[in-house]
Every structure is written in structure tokens, then in C-alpha cells.
Motif scaffolding. Structure first.
Motif, mmCIF file in Angstrom:
data_model
loop_
_atom_site.group_PDB
_atom_site.id
_atom_site.type_symbol
_atom_site.label_atom_id
_atom_site.label_comp_id
_atom_site.label_asym_id
_atom_site.label_seq_id
_atom_site.Cartn_x
_atom_site.Cartn_y
_atom_site.Cartn_z
ATOM 1 N N GLY A 116 -119.546 -10.540 -68.764
ATOM 2 C CA GLY A 116 -118.279 -10.799 -68.574
ATOM 3 C C GLY A 116 -117.372 -9.772 -67.833
ATOM 4 O O GLY A 116 -116.232 -10.178 -67.119
ATOM 5 N N GLN A 117 -117.640 -8.531 -67.632
ATOM 6 C CA GLN A 117 -117.326 -7.502 -66.970
ATOM 7 C C GLN A 117 -117.456 -8.077 -65.456
ATOM 8 O O GLN A 117 -116.473 -7.917 -64.768
ATOM 9 C CB GLN A 117 -117.813 -6.152 -67.273
ATOM 10 C CG GLN A 117 -117.439 -5.738 -68.840
ATOM 11 C CD GLN A 117 -116.221 -5.236 -68.856
ATOM 12 O OE1 GLN A 117 -115.563 -4.350 -68.113
ATOM 13 N NE2 GLN A 117 -115.420 -5.814 -69.877
ATOM 14 N N ALA A 120 -115.263 -10.981 -64.834
ATOM 15 C CA ALA A 120 -114.033 -10.664 -64.537
ATOM 16 C C ALA A 120 -113.589 -10.195 -63.177
ATOM 17 O O ALA A 120 -112.495 -10.474 -62.526
ATOM 18 C CB ALA A 120 -113.107 -9.910 -65.773
ATOM 19 N N VAL A 123 -113.700 -12.818 -60.449
ATOM 20 C CA VAL A 123 -112.610 -13.691 -60.506
ATOM 21 C C VAL A 123 -111.446 -12.853 -59.788
ATOM 22 O O VAL A 123 -110.829 -13.578 -59.052
ATOM 23 C CB VAL A 123 -112.239 -14.495 -61.793
ATOM 24 C CG1 VAL A 123 -111.116 -15.150 -61.658
ATOM 25 C CG2 VAL A 123 -113.698 -15.304 -62.143
ATOM 26 N N LEU A 124 -111.095 -11.752 -60.041
ATOM 27 C CA LEU A 124 -110.230 -10.960 -59.584
ATOM 28 C C LEU A 124 -110.310 -10.509 -58.126
ATOM 29 O O LEU A 124 -109.331 -10.137 -57.375
ATOM 30 C CB LEU A 124 -109.944 -9.741 -60.511
ATOM 31 C CG LEU A 124 -109.329 -9.885 -61.823
ATOM 32 C CD1 LEU A 124 -109.501 -8.489 -62.764
ATOM 33 C CD2 LEU A 124 -108.024 -10.440 -61.792
ATOM 34 N N LEU B 97 -108.397 -16.829 -63.509
ATOM 35 C CA LEU B 97 -109.044 -17.299 -64.787
ATOM 36 C C LEU B 97 -108.824 -16.348 -66.158
ATOM 37 O O LEU B 97 -109.007 -15.068 -65.953
ATOM 38 C CB LEU B 97 -110.640 -17.484 -64.478
ATOM 39 C CG LEU B 97 -111.514 -17.759 -65.660
ATOM 40 C CD1 LEU B 97 -111.224 -19.154 -66.310
ATOM 41 C CD2 LEU B 97 -112.931 -17.815 -65.272
ATOM 42 N N PHE B 99 -110.527 -15.774 -69.758
ATOM 43 C CA PHE B 99 -111.602 -16.042 -70.545
ATOM 44 C C PHE B 99 -111.117 -15.836 -72.079
ATOM 45 O O PHE B 99 -110.205 -15.142 -72.620
ATOM 46 C CB PHE B 99 -112.495 -14.616 -70.378
ATOM 47 C CG PHE B 99 -112.710 -14.576 -68.794
ATOM 48 C CD1 PHE B 99 -114.038 -14.998 -68.327
ATOM 49 C CD2 PHE B 99 -112.250 -13.722 -68.063
ATOM 50 C CE1 PHE B 99 -114.836 -14.790 -66.974
ATOM 51 C CE2 PHE B 99 -112.583 -13.620 -66.588
ATOM 52 C CZ PHE B 99 -113.680 -14.298 -66.359
ATOM 53 N N ASN B 103 -112.341 -10.132 -71.764
ATOM 54 C CA ASN B 103 -113.014 -9.345 -70.503
ATOM 55 C C ASN B 103 -111.989 -8.396 -69.992
ATOM 56 O O ASN B 103 -112.036 -7.997 -68.583
ATOM 57 C CB ASN B 103 -113.680 -10.023 -69.406
ATOM 58 C CG ASN B 103 -114.788 -11.069 -70.179
ATOM 59 O OD1 ASN B 103 -115.347 -10.503 -70.916
ATOM 60 N ND2 ASN B 103 -114.835 -12.180 -69.426
ATOM 61 N N LEU B 104 -111.063 -7.585 -70.589
ATOM 62 C CA LEU B 104 -110.375 -6.639 -69.996
ATOM 63 C C LEU B 104 -111.381 -5.309 -69.715
ATOM 64 O O LEU B 104 -112.581 -5.214 -70.325
ATOM 65 C CB LEU B 104 -109.285 -6.112 -71.170
ATOM 66 C CG LEU B 104 -108.285 -6.955 -71.295
ATOM 67 C CD1 LEU B 104 -107.442 -6.322 -72.352
ATOM 68 C CD2 LEU B 104 -107.202 -7.114 -70.047
ATOM 69 N N ALA B 166 -104.257 -11.512 -64.605
ATOM 70 C CA ALA B 166 -104.336 -12.737 -63.805
ATOM 71 C C ALA B 166 -103.024 -12.929 -62.894
ATOM 72 O O ALA B 166 -103.077 -13.313 -61.834
ATOM 73 C CB ALA B 166 -104.833 -14.036 -64.527
#
Ligand code: ATP
Ligand code: MG
Lengths: 216, 257
Positions: A116-117, A120, A123-124, B97, B99, B103-104, B166
Motif C-alpha cells: 500500500g505504501q 499510495a 497514485v500521488l 484515490l 484507500f 496508506n498514510l 488526495a
């Protein structure tokens, strides 16, 4: 021989030991990261080479590896070995060996970071390099600190293996002085030196761990 | 051009398999500016896969994908052909997106989580990024948490930070993949409230959710997925009064019919 001259001789050995220690870490920590990339590469050939390398380095005695690095150039290529090559061979041997251990530690660390890291960051809009160096690697450092500490403590003791190439590090000197003067005093001083060295290492690593404890 | 009918997202005839498993069989979706679309359906029906393909975390096998008329992929001879990476990267600014499990980035403070993407990929300078981040955090009720680290926050707060992160990149369209599923029931409300406020401000959103009541209230359109195809689609009224047996059964089971 009085205590002063003995300490002077041992002092020279200590410097050599510290030198081996520092140079080994300086080169093997980054080299280990490269090897871990190879170990996780999408390219099968690179992956296999890295795997074989790691398995040989971890599967054979470090002392033997040191001898191979030192005598190899002569037996394989007939090159003349200069006296100055001793220390270089020791550093090369230690770096190659420790890089293999660090590679496996890094790999475990990198693989433990949740996917997930990466997602994320992607996507950023982070690039792959930005994702690795800003998001993944800092978290890996925190996770691998305990096993790296173990290796570093082992390295302090392993430096004594340099006597195999007659490099005048701490242990070699202690043995020499001890047999010349027929006293165990130098060996006890050496033992104390390694012990204090490792207390220092543990202290430094612990403070790094504490510094990284600001997050979970 | 900049009118209410502008199509922000177009997905046409998306297909996606994992090995032999056909997960998305033929899926199309067009989202107009300001629209809120919810995707519901049983587990494994392909909802996440749709969002992952739309956000390019997965590659479609076939079908086309475009944002504001700019193509990420076109279908050619039964296969999706993607633009070169450099082009795809530019499309990232159109979407965000959120999640299920936030997912920080755990090693960054809340503020840095929201600031850094703006600086790295949004081209903002530090000052602008921070100002923007602080105002977003304040808007989401997190003003006091700017210097906290994610592990110090409740799940609901973490999810709100991830929404702020986001939003900070001002995406045209925001995707949510079950934004409240990882939260304790008493914390879902605060996150739903934030999403509701975004809807009030006409943020374009595609939301995968199991919160039926919420989807019903909020959505302009609901899509019911089953086994990789759209089983029902329409306004909330239409879908919730559908005579499709599976839809009725699912909505009944979730308990919000
Ligand atoms: N990377 C993958 N590799 C293999 N199979 C996958 C992968 N991702 C998803 N699947 C499979 O695809 C199907 C659809 O998955 P998806 O996550 O899209 O469902 P979903 O509708 O989001 O379900 P849920 O409500 O449980 O989140 C499932 O059968 C899942 O096991
Ligand atoms: Mg899902």
C-alpha cells in the motif's frame, strides 16, 4: 618491557582494528543495498548471480575468503603481491562478506513494507526513485536496525580474523606481545578493548533506534 | 468546455483477468463533472479492480480509459494499448484515490503527508503547500493534528488525513475504495460526513462502498456489480427498487433496503 610500551604497541593495533571496522561498514552498507536490489531484480540472470554470491559469502568461512582475496591474484593471474596489498585485501574480503549479510537484511526489510505504501505514492504521482528514497528506504532503515546492530557487533569481533593475513590489528599485536613477554596481560587488554568497543557500538545503535522511535 | 456536462472519466469496455480468472468482463463508465457515482456489489465482484485499473495501479487487458478526453489507453485489436509512461504520468494529476486502509506515510507528520506530494508532483513551493495543507486540515477538523504522526491518530482521523492528502493535489475526480470498511462503526460517521461535504461542494467522486444508506442518499448514480459485470445501474431509487433478484437480495442482506 613496561606497561607504557606495551600499551603503545597495542594502541597501534587498536587503530588498525578501528580502521578495518570503519572501512568495512563504509563500503559494505551501500554495497549490500545494491546486492539486495540484484537479489530482488526482475532480471533472472542478475537475480541468480546475486543469490549465488550471497550463498557463497555466507556459506564459507570469512578467514578462507580473506586468504582467497589475498593470494588469489597471484595463483590465478600470477600477479606479484606487494606487502601493501595485505590491508587492502582485508578490507575487500570484509566488505564482500558483510555486503552479503547486509543484502539479506535489507531484502527482508524492503519486502516487509506494505505494498500500500508503494501504491499510495504511485497514485500521488511519486516517481520510482522518489518512492524508494523518500517513502520506502527510511522505513526500511528503522526495521533493519536490530539485525544490522547484530552484524556490526559481530564485525567488531571478526576484525581479529585479519591476523590470517598478518595485518597488525589489535589481536595480532596482543598475541605477539603476549608471547614475546610471556604474559597474558596484553590478551586481557585486547579482550577489554573489544568489549568496550562493542559497548560503544551498542550505545550508538541504541541512540539511533531511539531517534527513529518517533513513529511506528 | 468547462460546463456541467463535461465528461471527466471515460471507461469503455474494460476487461481484466488475473490468470484464468475473469474479474471484469465488460465494464463501461462515464462520469461527468460534479457527479457522485457509487459502486456496490458482493465481495469479489470486481469493484476494487475497477478503481485500480482507473487509477493505473493495474493494467486493463482490453478497453479504453481517458480523463477529460485525454487517453491513457485505447483498445486496439482487442487489447488495451497504453500511452508511454511519461504521458501517463501527466494524467495522474486528474485523479486521487482514497484507500480502505489509508496508506498514510507513517514516518511523516500529518502536515508532511499532505505537503510533500504537492511539492514533489504538484509543483507547489513549500509555503503554498503548507498553507494549502493547513487550510484543508482545518476544513476536515484536523487543525490540531498537523504535527501528529499517523500512529497517534484514530482510524477516522487517519482516513480524513488521507482524504486531505488526495484533495491537496486538487484532483478533478476522487476515487474511494471502501473508505470506512477498516473503521470501527463509531468512526465511520466522521468520514462519511467529510465525503458528504465534498459532495455538497460538487466534487466529482466514484465511491465503492458497503454503506447502502449513505450511497442511497449521496449518489447521483449507483452501479451494482456482480461477477465482473454491471447487474443494475441507475438512480438510487431505480437501483433500490430494482426487481433484479440478486440486487434485492444483496441490498436486503446489507440491511438498508
Ligand atoms: N492481484 C490479483 N491477483 C489475482 N487475483 C486477484 C487480484 N486482485 C483481485 N483478484 C481477484 O479478483 C476478484 C475481484 O477482486 P476485487 O478486489 O476487485 O473485488 P471487490 O469487489 O473489490 O471485493 P471486496 O468487496 O471484497 O473488496 C476476486 O476474486 C479477487 O480474488
Ligand atoms: Mg474491494
Amino acid at each position: 618491557m613496561n606497561i607504557q610500551t606495551m600499551l603503545l604497541q597495542l594502541g597501534g593495533g587498536m587503530m588498525v582494528t578501528v580502521e578495518i571496522f570503519v572501512l568495512t561498514l563504509l563500503f559494505s552498507l551501500p554495497l549490500g543495498l545494491l546486492v539486495s536490489f540484484g537479489r530482488m531484480s526482475k532480471n533472472g540472470i542478475v537475480r541468480t548471480i546475486s543469490k549465488v554470491y550471497i550463498s557463497i559469502m555466507r556459506g564459507t568461512p570469512l578467514m578462507l575468503q580473506l586468504l582467497v582475496v589475498y593470494f588469489g591474484p597471484y595463483y590465478l593471474f600470477g600477479m606479484k603481491i606487494s606487502a601493501g596489498y595485505r590491508m587492502t585485501a582485508v578490507i575487500i574480503g570484509f566488505v564482500l562478506n558483510y555486503a552479503a549479510y547486509f543484502a539479506e537484511i535489507y531484502r527482508a526489510g524492503i519486502e516487509s513494507i506494505p505494498v500500500g505504501q508503494y501504491e499510495a505514492a504511485k497514485v500521488l504521482g511519486y516517481s520510482q526513485a522518489q518512492t524508494f528514497f523518500r517513502i520506502i528506504f527510511p522505513q526500511v532503515v528503522k526495521r533493519v536496525l536490530p539485525p544490522v546492530t547484530n552484524e556490526v557487533i559481530t564485525l567488531v569481533k571478526d576484525t581479529s580474523l585479519a591476523f590470517a593475513l598478518a595485518v597488525a590489528e589489535m589481536f595480532t599485536m596482543a598475541k605477539q606481545v603476549a608471547s614475546a613477554q610471556t604474559t597474558v596481560m596484553p590478551l586481557m587488554v585486547a579482550g577489554l578493548f573489544y568489549y568496550i568497543f562493542n559497548l560503544l557500538v551498542a550505545f550508538v545503535m541504541e541512540s539511533i533506534e531511539k531517534k527513529l522511535a518517533y513513529y511506528r | 468546455m468547462e460546463n456541467q456536462d463535461q465528461v471527466l472519466l471515460s471507461i469503455d469496455h474494460m476487461k481484466k483477468s488475473f490468470g484464468d480468472l475473469e474479474v471484469i468482463r465488460d465494464f463501461s463508465l462515464h462520469v461527468k463533472k460534479g457527479e457522485v457515482v457509487s459502486i456496490i456489489g458482493p465481495s469479489g465482484s470486481g469493484k476494487s479492480t475497477i478503481l485500480r485499473c482507473a487509477t493505473m495501479l493495474e493494467w486493463m487487458d482490453d478497453g479504453s480509459l481517458s480523463y477529460l478526453g485525454e487517453y491513457a489507453a485505447k483498445s486496439e485489436n482487442g487489447k488495451s494499448v497504453y500511452q508511454p509512461k511519461s504521458e501517463l504520468k501527466k494524467l495522474h494529476r486528474h485523479f486521487g484515490l482514497v484507500f480502505q486502509n489509508f496508506n498514510l506515510f507513517p514516518h511523516y507528520s500529518v502536515l508532511k503527508n499532505v505537503c510533500e506530494p504537492q511539492m514533489l508532483t504538484g509543483g507547489a513551493d513549500k509555503e503554498t503547500a503548507e498553507k494549502n495543507a493547513r487550510s484543508l486540515l482545518a476544513r476536515l477538523g484536523l487543525a490540531e493534528k498537523a504535527d501528529a504522526y499517523p500512529f497517534q491518530l484514530s482510524g477516522g482521523q487517519q482516513q480524513r488525513v488521507s482524504i486531505a492528502r488526495a484533495l491537496a493535489l486538487s484532483p478533478d475526480i476522487l476515487f474511494f475504495d471502501e473508505p470506512t470498511s477498516a473503521l470501527d462503526p463509531e468512526l465511520t460517521g466522521e468520514v462519511l460526513k467529510v465525503i458528504r461535504s465534498l459532495a455538497d461542494e460538487h466534487m466529482t467522486m466514484v465511491i465503492v462502498t458497503h454503506e447502502m444508506q449513505f450511497a442511497k442518499e449521496l449518489s447521483d448514480r449507483i452501479i451494482f456489480m456482480e461477477k465482473g459485470v454491471v447487474a443494475a445501474e441507475g438512480t438510487p431509487e431505480e437501483v433500490f427498487s430494482s426487481d433484479n433478484a440478486r440486487v434485492r437480495e444483496f441490498i436486503g442482506a446489507i440491511g438498508a433496503g
